[in-house]
Design an enzyme around this catalytic site. Structure first.
Site: not given
Length: 669
Positions: A258, A171-172, A175
């Protein structure tokens, strides 16, 4: 939506946010003038009706001071964040995880970050742990991918399984790859500025509460103490205009990103239960007294838009929430409603004898377990030590002796880490060296050594003895080990060493870059491999590496000379003999609007390194959506199957222009 589209969207989103920022400033300025005007009228005892006389320049001074606070606060906070991701992680209470840590849970975390970086084609980010936070949360921060950091809470590494932790890291990394970080850090500085008025109002109330009355008993009007408290309270109330706009801006930025990051985490790990399980445990932990993702740090509200889940989830939910509801995120991941999970602290999943030491990809359970090294890699290197013994995975210092050039090696027990199923073997000593700043510097030197020409190699060794005698023996030993490593694994090894190299001081980095330049110049020419290594090192370790590069060119045609230069470089790196005219026809058929890139090529001309470096610096200023066009052209020139030399060159070009390595190249590496 790919990386470059996200970059372009972030650029357009910045304009929208600047409009909201200006609107917030106007509203705050008007409100401050109104409040101070009412306070002046009230303090003088004049009726509210009728014409009022204000001091000369009253509104001008109020406006100027308001703008000073807002702009000044933004500039001060932006300056505090000049170090990018490291500054944010430290302000959030993070502790940098040492590359050679012996803690099993931290070692597992670093392994997951390393494998994610390897698969995504970006330099391995530094990792922080928020030791004071027992809940489950994480964030990525930085101005661009070359200086990104990943931070996780202590609860994240103690409450999540390996697959769940891998989902969080995926997930990170979304980003990082989608260009969210730079906009998020900008928001921190901007929002701090527009919330300064509330802070100033709070300060006035504190001063008024502590000070005594300065008015005589017979004086008319309110006391100075009371006036300070009233004005402070009014300014504090007015300052909530800034807080309102701040939360509105953060919610506009964070919510859709998100959803994208959740989807990317599933795509990266091929496992919905990774990020899904982590979010379910956040919900399960939140059923207790404390919310499952709450952050106690004083900067939690300021950084709330960075986190995996809501840092202050019970405050102003709904319209102003920085994150979508957990139930909605889980519904999108699983395609149905699912329940929450318990989030008890877990025992370590690996014993010291079972903990993998090297590269292994997603779904680690599918790969062959490797034999653990007999001892952990030590990071105790002394400036005075000239000789280092590598036995297994242990780096042992040997006493410095006089007049000894060759490394003294009593026994090297060859151990390797498998990159199954490919069967590639990486000596564990190299993996251990990549985790220590001193040894990582020696590894960089070893990557540049070349014994194909005896005289040039002797010059390099003499240069090492005169410039870096304490690293000479270790560099030579690592050089021997590198001979067993396939060429396409050398850049991944360098990427793995980046966190250790970036932990060095600016002076140490400059010293290393200077030594690299001298080693390359030893034979008075720059080889293909040397060009690739120096390009990557310059972009990631030079003093300006952390700064973002402004966009100056909206079209590829604005950099025709530089594009043709790279096309010629990639063509010469090919291993197959194929007339350039054939490749030119292929490019014209695929990209007819870019036929000019394959015209007027000087394919046999030697290219000066400094000319190429200047060209890459100019190409790094291309607009986000233009860079993938350039990479596509270069991939067409390289043509599948891409040779190792072309693969290395394309990775270096991507590093120089701050672009992710294409999946085709990353998989090949």
């Amino acid at each position: 939506m790919n990386f470059f589209e996200q970059q372009d969207q972030a650029h357009r989103q910045t304009k929208k946010l600047m409009f909201l920022f200006v609107l917030a400033v106007i509203c705050i300025t008007v409100a401050v003038n109104l409040v101070l005007a009412l306070a002046w009228i009230w303090s003088t005892g004049e009726p509210l009706r009728g014409h009022h006389h204000f001091p000369h320049g009253f509104f001008l001074v109020n406006t100027g001071l308001t703008l000073l606070f807002i702009v000044g606060g933004t500039l001060v906070e932006t300056f505090r964040l000049r170090d990018g991701g490291d500054a944010v992680a430290q302000m959030a209470g993070g502790r940098l995880v040492a590359s050679a840590t012996s803690d099993l849970q931290e070692r597992r975390l670093l392994n997951i970050v390393e494998e994610m970086a390897l698969a995504s084609g970006v330099a391995c980010p530094r990792v922080y742990v928020l030791d004071q936070e027992d809940t489950i949360n994480a964030f990525a921060a930085g101005y661009h991918q070359n200086e990104a950091v990943v931070a996780v809470t202590r609860g994240t590494i103690t409450r999540l399984t390996r697959d769940e932790l891998q989902g969080v890291i995926g997930h990170e990394f979304s980003h990082i790859l989608n260009g969210d970080m730079r906009l998020n850090i900008k928001l921190i500085g901007v929002l701090f500025g527009i919330q300064m008025i509330a802070g100033f109002g709070e300060l006035l109330m504190e001063i008024g509460a502590r000070s005594g009355s300065s008015r005589g008993r017979d004086d008319k009007g309110a006391s100075a103490q009371f006036m300070l408290i009233v004005i402070g309270a009014l300014l504090y109330a007015v300052g909530y205009i800034g807080i309102f706009f701040g939360r509105l801006i953060k919610s506009a930025v964070s919510r859709q990103r998100e959803f994208l990051a959740d989807a990317s985490a599933v795509q990266f790990t091929r496992n919905a239960d990774g990020i899904g399980g982590a979010l379910r445990k956040i919900g399960g932990l939140g059923r207790g007294k404390d919310s499952g993702s709450r952050i106690a740090n004083a900067h939690a509200e300021q950084f709330s838009h960075l986190f995996l889940a809501a840092a202050r989830p019970k405050f102003l939910s709904g319209l102003f929430a920085t994150h979508p509801p957990l139930e909605e995120r889980l519904r999108r991941i699983y395609g149905r409603s699912v329940g929450m999970l318990d989030a008890e602290e877990l025992a370590s999943e690996a014993s010291p004898a079972e903990l993998p030491q090297g590269f292994f990809g997603f779904g680690a359970r599918q790969f062959q377990a490797v034999q653990s090294a007999t001892a952990n890699t030590t990071s105790q290197f002394a400036e005075s030590a000239e000789h280092v013994l590598l036995r297994g995975s242990t780096l042992e210092l040997l006493p410095k002796s006089d007049n000894t050039v060759q490394p003294k090696v009593d026994a090297i027990e060859p151990q390797a880490t498998s990159l199954a199923p490919q069967g590639i073997q990486i000596p564990v000593e190299l993996l251990g060296a990549a985790r220590d700043p001193f040894a990582a510097s020696a590894l960089v030197v070893a990557l540049l050594l070349d014994d194909s020409d005896g005289s040039s190699f002797q010059i390099q060794k003499n240069l090492l003895l005169s410039s870096a005698a304490n690293q000479c023996s270790l560099s030579l030993l690592l050089f021997d080990l590198l001979k067993t490593v396939p060429r396409n694994m050398r850049l991944p090894l360098l990427d793995r060493a980046m966190p250790a190299l970036k932990s060095m001081s600016d002076a140490q980095r400059m010293s290393l870059l200077g030594l690299v330049s001298r080693l390359i110049a030893a034979d008075k020419k720059v080889s293909h491999g040397e060009f690739v290594l120096q390009t990557v090192l310059d972009r990631r370790l030079s003093p300006g590496a952390e700064r973002s590069v402004p966009v100056k060119f909206a079209r590829l045609e604005d950099c025709q000379h530089e594009v043709r230069l790279l096309v010629g470089l990639v063509y010469r790196s090919r291993s197959k003999e194929l007339p350039f005219a054939t490749l030119a026809d292929k490019v014209k058929a695929s990209l007819p609007a870019l036929s000019w890139v394959v015209e007027a090529q000087q394919l046999d001309a030697e290219t000066d390194f400094f000319v190429v470096r200047a060209a890459l610096q100019r190409l790094n200023q291309l607009a986000p959506l233009v860079k993938p066009i350039l990479i596509r052209v270069l991939l067409l020139i390289a043509e599948e199957p891409i040779s190792p030399a072309s693969s290395e060159l394309l990775q270096a070009i991507c590093a120089a222009i701050d672009a992710p390595v294409p999946s085709l190249i990353a998989q090949q590496s």
